[in-house]
Every structure is written in C-alpha cells, then in structure tokens.
Design a protein around this motif. Structure first.
Motif, PDB file in Angstrom:
ATOM      1  N   ALA A 186       0.817  -1.222   0.000  1.00 49.27           N
ATOM      2  CA  ALA A 186       0.000   0.000   0.000  1.00 49.27           C
ATOM      3  C   ALA A 186       0.856   1.280   0.000  1.00 49.27           C
ATOM      4  O   ALA A 186       0.302   2.375   0.137  1.00 49.27           O
ATOM      5  CB  ALA A 186      -0.925   0.003   1.209  1.00 49.27           C
ATOM      6  N   ASP A 187       2.176   1.143  -0.142  1.00 47.22           N
ATOM      7  CA  ASP A 187       3.113   2.285  -0.111  1.00 47.22           C
ATOM      8  C   ASP A 187       3.072   3.029   1.213  1.00 47.22           C
ATOM      9  O   ASP A 187       3.457   4.201   1.297  1.00 47.22           O
ATOM     10  CB  ASP A 187       2.828   3.272  -1.255  1.00 47.22           C
ATOM     11  N   ALA A 188       2.601   2.356   2.276  1.00 47.39           N
ATOM     12  CA  ALA A 188       2.587   2.984   3.600  1.00 47.39           C
ATOM     13  C   ALA A 188       3.905   2.771   4.335  1.00 47.39           C
ATOM     14  O   ALA A 188       4.194   3.463   5.311  1.00 47.39           O
ATOM     15  CB  ALA A 188       1.440   2.410   4.439  1.00 47.39           C
ATOM     16  N   LEU A 189       4.710   1.819   3.849  1.00 55.31           N
ATOM     17  CA  LEU A 189       5.996   1.505   4.479  1.00 55.31           C
ATOM     18  C   LEU A 189       7.006   1.223   3.383  1.00 55.31           C
ATOM     19  O   LEU A 189       6.713   0.478   2.434  1.00 55.31           O
ATOM     20  CB  LEU A 189       5.846   0.271   5.390  1.00 55.31           C
ATOM     21  N   ASP A 190       8.189   1.820   3.476  1.00 56.56           N
ATOM     22  CA  ASP A 190       9.232   1.596   2.479  1.00 56.56           C
ATOM     23  C   ASP A 190       9.744   0.160   2.559  1.00 56.56           C
ATOM     24  O   ASP A 190       9.903  -0.394   3.649  1.00 56.56           O
ATOM     25  CB  ASP A 190      10.408   2.556   2.689  1.00 56.56           C
ATOM     26  N   PHE A 191      10.053  -0.401   1.417  1.00 55.38           N
ATOM     27  CA  PHE A 191      10.559  -1.764   1.336  1.00 55.38           C
ATOM     28  C   PHE A 191      11.816  -1.945   2.183  1.00 55.38           C
ATOM     29  O   PHE A 191      11.940  -2.899   2.952  1.00 55.38           O
ATOM     30  CB  PHE A 191      10.818  -2.095  -0.141  1.00 55.38           C
ATOM     31  N   GLU A 192      12.755  -0.997   2.086  1.00 55.28           N
ATOM     32  CA  GLU A 192      14.009  -1.111   2.835  1.00 55.28           C
ATOM     33  C   GLU A 192      13.766  -1.099   4.343  1.00 55.28           C
ATOM     34  O   GLU A 192      14.418  -1.821   5.095  1.00 55.28           O
ATOM     35  CB  GLU A 192      14.965   0.024   2.462  1.00 55.28           C
ATOM     36  N   ASN A 193      12.826  -0.284   4.802  1.00 57.28           N
ATOM     37  CA  ASN A 193      12.545  -0.186   6.231  1.00 57.28           C
ATOM     38  C   ASN A 193      11.892  -1.453   6.778  1.00 57.28           C
ATOM     39  O   ASN A 193      11.993  -1.749   7.967  1.00 57.28           O
ATOM     40  CB  ASN A 193      11.636   1.007   6.514  1.00 57.28           C
ATOM     41  N   ALA A 194      11.211  -2.196   5.904  1.00 60.19           N
ATOM     42  CA  ALA A 194      10.523  -3.412   6.351  1.00 60.19           C
ATOM     43  C   ALA A 194      11.494  -4.549   6.645  1.00 60.19           C
ATOM     44  O   ALA A 194      11.182  -5.447   7.435  1.00 60.19           O
ATOM     45  CB  ALA A 194       9.525  -3.866   5.287  1.00 60.19           C
ATOM     46  N   LEU A 195      12.690  -4.508   6.050  1.00 62.25           N
ATOM     47  CA  LEU A 195      13.597  -5.654   6.154  1.00 62.25           C
ATOM     48  C   LEU A 195      14.112  -5.862   7.583  1.00 62.25           C
ATOM     49  O   LEU A 195      14.263  -6.997   8.035  1.00 62.25           O
ATOM     50  CB  LEU A 195      14.773  -5.490   5.177  1.00 62.25           C
ATOM     51  N   GLY A 196      14.414  -4.776   8.281  1.00 59.34           N
ATOM     52  CA  GLY A 196      14.851  -4.904   9.667  1.00 59.34           C
ATOM     53  C   GLY A 196      13.769  -5.504  10.543  1.00 59.34           C
ATOM     54  O   GLY A 196      14.052  -6.293  11.465  1.00 59.34           O
ATOM     55  N   ILE A 197      12.507  -5.168  10.266  1.00 58.21           N
ATOM     56  CA  ILE A 197      11.391  -5.717  11.040  1.00 58.21           C
ATOM     57  C   ILE A 197      11.262  -7.221  10.773  1.00 58.21           C
ATOM     58  O   ILE A 197      10.955  -7.997  11.681  1.00 58.21           O
ATOM     59  CB  ILE A 197      10.081  -4.984  10.701  1.00 58.21           C
ATOM     60  N   VAL A 198      11.511  -7.628   9.524  1.00 59.91           N
ATOM     61  CA  VAL A 198      11.487  -9.064   9.191  1.00 59.91           C
ATOM     62  C   VAL A 198      12.496  -9.824  10.047  1.00 59.91           C
ATOM     63  O   VAL A 198      12.191 -10.883  10.603  1.00 59.91           O
ATOM     64  CB  VAL A 198      11.789  -9.273   7.691  1.00 59.91           C
ATOM     65  N   LEU A 199      13.702  -9.274  10.170  1.00 58.65           N
ATOM     66  CA  LEU A 199      14.733  -9.918  10.989  1.00 58.65           C
ATOM     67  C   LEU A 199      14.299  -9.976  12.455  1.00 58.65           C
ATOM     68  O   LEU A 199      14.494 -10.995  13.131  1.00 58.65           O
ATOM     69  CB  LEU A 199      16.062  -9.164  10.858  1.00 58.65           C
ATOM     70  N   GLY A 200      13.729  -8.885  12.941  1.00 63.56           N
ATOM     71  CA  GLY A 200      13.262  -8.860  14.328  1.00 63.56           C
ATOM     72  C   GLY A 200      12.146  -9.855  14.576  1.00 63.56           C
ATOM     73  O   GLY A 200      12.062 -10.452  15.661  1.00 63.56           O
ATOM     74  N   ALA A 201      11.296 -10.067  13.571  1.00 67.47           N
ATOM     75  CA  ALA A 201      10.192 -11.023  13.718  1.00 67.47           C
ATOM     76  C   ALA A 201      10.725 -12.430  13.948  1.00 67.47           C
ATOM     77  O   ALA A 201      10.129 -13.220  14.693  1.00 67.47           O
ATOM     78  CB  ALA A 201       9.298 -10.987  12.483  1.00 67.47           C
ATOM     79  N   ASN A 202      11.858 -12.749  13.325  1.00 66.49           N
ATOM     80  CA  ASN A 202      12.447 -14.071  13.524  1.00 66.49           C
ATOM     81  C   ASN A 202      12.945 -14.263  14.954  1.00 66.49           C
ATOM     82  O   ASN A 202      12.950 -15.376  15.475  1.00 66.49           O
ATOM     83  CB  ASN A 202      13.599 -14.297  12.533  1.00 66.49           C
ATOM     84  N   ILE A 203      13.375 -13.172  15.587  1.00 65.84           N
ATOM     85  CA  ILE A 203      13.773 -13.269  16.999  1.00 65.84           C
ATOM     86  C   ILE A 203      12.532 -13.327  17.891  1.00 65.84           C
ATOM     87  O   ILE A 203      12.453 -14.119  18.831  1.00 65.84           O
ATOM     88  CB  ILE A 203      14.663 -12.076  17.409  1.00 65.84           C
ATOM     89  N   GLY A 204      11.550 -12.504  17.587  1.00 69.64           N
ATOM     90  CA  GLY A 204      10.345 -12.426  18.412  1.00 69.64           C
ATOM     91  C   GLY A 204       9.584 -13.738  18.495  1.00 69.64           C
ATOM     92  O   GLY A 204       8.952 -14.037  19.516  1.00 69.64           O
ATOM     93  N   THR A 205       9.664 -14.547  17.442  1.00 70.28           N
ATOM     94  CA  THR A 205       8.919 -15.810  17.438  1.00 70.28           C
ATOM     95  C   THR A 205       9.493 -16.820  18.428  1.00 70.28           C
ATOM     96  O   THR A 205       8.838 -17.798  18.774  1.00 70.28           O
ATOM     97  CB  THR A 205       8.898 -16.417  16.014  1.00 70.28           C
ATOM     98  N   THR A 206      10.727 -16.570  18.906  1.00 70.46           N
ATOM     99  CA  THR A 206      11.325 -17.498  19.878  1.00 70.46           C
ATOM    100  C   THR A 206      10.691 -17.364  21.266  1.00 70.46           C
ATOM    101  O   THR A 206      10.882 -18.238  22.107  1.00 70.46           O
ATOM    102  CB  THR A 206      12.846 -17.263  19.996  1.00 70.46           C
ATOM    103  N   VAL A 207       9.964 -16.275  21.493  1.00 70.27           N
ATOM    104  CA  VAL A 207       9.307 -16.099  22.795  1.00 70.27           C
ATOM    105  C   VAL A 207       8.312 -17.242  23.047  1.00 70.27           C
ATOM    106  O   VAL A 207       8.232 -17.772  24.157  1.00 70.27           O
ATOM    107  CB  VAL A 207       8.596 -14.731  22.868  1.00 70.27           C
TER     108      VAL A 207
END
Length: 315
Positions: free
Chosen positions: A77-98
């Motif tokens: 939806a162009d609400a978030l830049d593609f480059e900015n989303a990549l760091g969140i993807v990495l963080g999601a992989n850590i968050g799922t370990t909870v």
C-alpha cells in the motif's frame, strides 16, 4: 494402544493447540492492531530500531507470520518503504522465539484453570476489550492444554521401536530439515511444530540434535504463508517476501552446517535442563545470531533485490 488410536489422539491434541494459537493471535491482534500498525510505521526508519520493533511486535502478536503478512500489506500500500521493512522481518524471527520459551516452561497443569477463568469470564464480560483479554487467557489455556494432551498421546510411542528408530534418524540434518519443513507446511504453524518437538524431546524419544534439525526445517516451512501473501502484490511487497524466504534459506543452511556448535551452545545455556528446554534455547540462539549477523547486510540486500526485481515501469 493401537496405532490408529495414538494417531487420532495426537491429531486431536494438535488441533487443540492450533485452536489455542489461533484464538490467542486473533485476540492479541484485535486488541492492538491499529497501535501496532502505527508503531511499525514510526519505528522502522533505522535498522536497529526496526529490528527491535519486529521483536516486540512478534512477541506481542505471538505470530511471526502475522507480522510478515502485515508488513507485506503495508509495503504493497506504499505505507511503508521496502528497505525499512527488512529490519522488522529480521526482528520477527527473533520475536517468534518467545513462544518456544513459554512452551518450554511446561506449565500445562495451570491450563484448566486458565480455560475455566477465560471461558466463564467471557459470559459476564461487559465490554469488548474485557472480552478480548479473556480470549487471550482462553487461547493460552488451550495452547498449554493441547501440549499436555500431545505429551500424553505420544507416551505409548516410547514402546514402539520403529518410531523411536525414525525419531533417532532425524539427527541426520537433512532428514530433520525435511520433516520439520513438511510438518510446518501441513499445519501452517512453526510454533506448533516446535511445540510438538519440545514435548517429544521432553519425553526422551528424540535427541536434542534431532530436535534442532526439525526446528531448522520449521524455519523454512513457515515461509509458505509469506509466499501466499505476496501473490498479486506490488514488486516492493514481493521483494519483502523474497527477503524473508532467502534469509531463512541461507540462515538454515548455515545452521545445518554448524548444528553441532548450535546444539552444544544450547546445552551449555542450561546444563542439566530437559532436552525440550535446551531445544527452546537453541531456537533463541539460532534466530538471534542469524538476525544480528544479517542486520548490517540489509542495505546491500535491498539494493540487490531492487536490481533483481525492479519496480514496474508505468505504461
């Protein structure tokens, strides 16, 4: 107990676990979806902040798939830049370990109390927000009740030599990877796959090395939701999904090569603990190290994906 009865018991217990995960994730998303969306947009401008945002958001929603799908929708939806989303993807992989750490706590004896309070409380809830909070409690109760049922259902397999031999064979990394990936693909939940592996490890039927192999396979299987979410989306959204897939493939390949080191590190974190607890520790170690190593490479990965899959030119 007959084989078909064991299979039916395991399937029923797994269904309870999946129902609990769905109820928990749905209620948590309803409680804070708008706040989470705003948080993602505000905190994703710097890689380290994006990573931490991914960790926090995934831990809160109890679903890395939900976070990744939300990211793809925001990028589309162009609400978030593609480059900015990549760091969140990495963080999601850590968050799922909870979730794996919570599962390894083995507090299933409290499940009936949580279920009773959650279900009974909803009958008298006077506001939607109170009802959502009680749904969270119900979801947690179902998750742990399902895990207790899984443990009881697989207990007879301890006397089945063929099953034990197969579980032992999963110490071969490729076999464990395939098993974990296929199970996750079928049940659409890496948390359920890992929860099942933790319970089997706790029962002494599967060694830690085999559990780690299954865990690595689940990391690949969980990408199926991402690929489905990318269907028909913009190039930027597809690049986000591809980053998630490629990151998981590369990190899992490296994890398989270093599986001995990973297993030893997990055991060292909690010497004397159950194999299930050590498997949960391996999950944290693997995902955290992989994400931290990949974070400095995000700008180069973004440029490479842009060249590989450029935006469509206007007609």
């Amino acid at each position: 107990m007959a084989t078909h009865a064991i299979v039916l018991s395991v399937l029923g217990a797994l269904a309870l676990f999946l129902l609990g995960l769905e109820e928990l994730s749905s209620a948590l998303q309803s409680l804070g979806s708008e706040r989470i969306r705003a948080w993602l947009l505000r905190m994703s401008r710097r890689p380290w902040l994006a990573l931490l945002t991914g960790v926090w958001t995934t831990a809160l929603l109890d679903s890395s798939s939900a976070v990744i799908v939300l990211l793809i929708a925001l990028v589309d939806a162009d609400a978030l830049d593609f480059e900015n989303a990549l760091g969140i993807v990495l963080g999601a992989n850590i968050g799922t370990t909870v979730s794996s750490q919570i599962i390894a706590l083995n507090i299933g004896q409290a499940a009936p109390v949580l279920l009773f309070v959650g279900v009974l409380g909803r009958l008298f809830a006077r506001s939607q927000r109170t009802e959502l909070r009680l749904r969270v409690l119900t979801g947690v109760g179902l998750v742990f009740y399902g895990l207790e049922a899984v443990e009881a259902a697989v207990e007879p397999l301890r006397a089945a030599p063929d099953v034990l031999a197969w579980l032992q064979s999963l110490t071969e990394p490729m076999r464990g990877l395939v098993a974990g990936g296929l199970v996750t693909l079928v049940i659409q939940s890496s948390s359920a796959t890992l929860g099942l592996a933790i319970q089997v490890c706790n029962g002494g039927m599967m060694p830690l090395t085999a559990g780690v192999s299954v865990m690595l396979g689940a990391e690949i299987g969980t990408c199926a939701d991402t690929l489905v979410a990318c269907s028909g989306r913009s190039r930027a959204a597809v690049r986000t999904g591809l980053f998630h897939l490629l990151f998981n493939i590369v990190s899992v390949a490296l994890g398989a090569v270093c599986i001995g080191v990973l297993t030893a590190g997990a055991a060292a974190l909690s010497p004397g603990a159950s194999a299930g607890r050590q498997l949960a520790n391996a999950h944290v170690l693997f995902n955290t190290i992989a994400a931290l190593l990949a974070l400095p490479l995000v700008p180069w990965a973004a440029r490479g994906l842009r060249r590989w899959l450029p935006d469509r030119r206007p007609a």
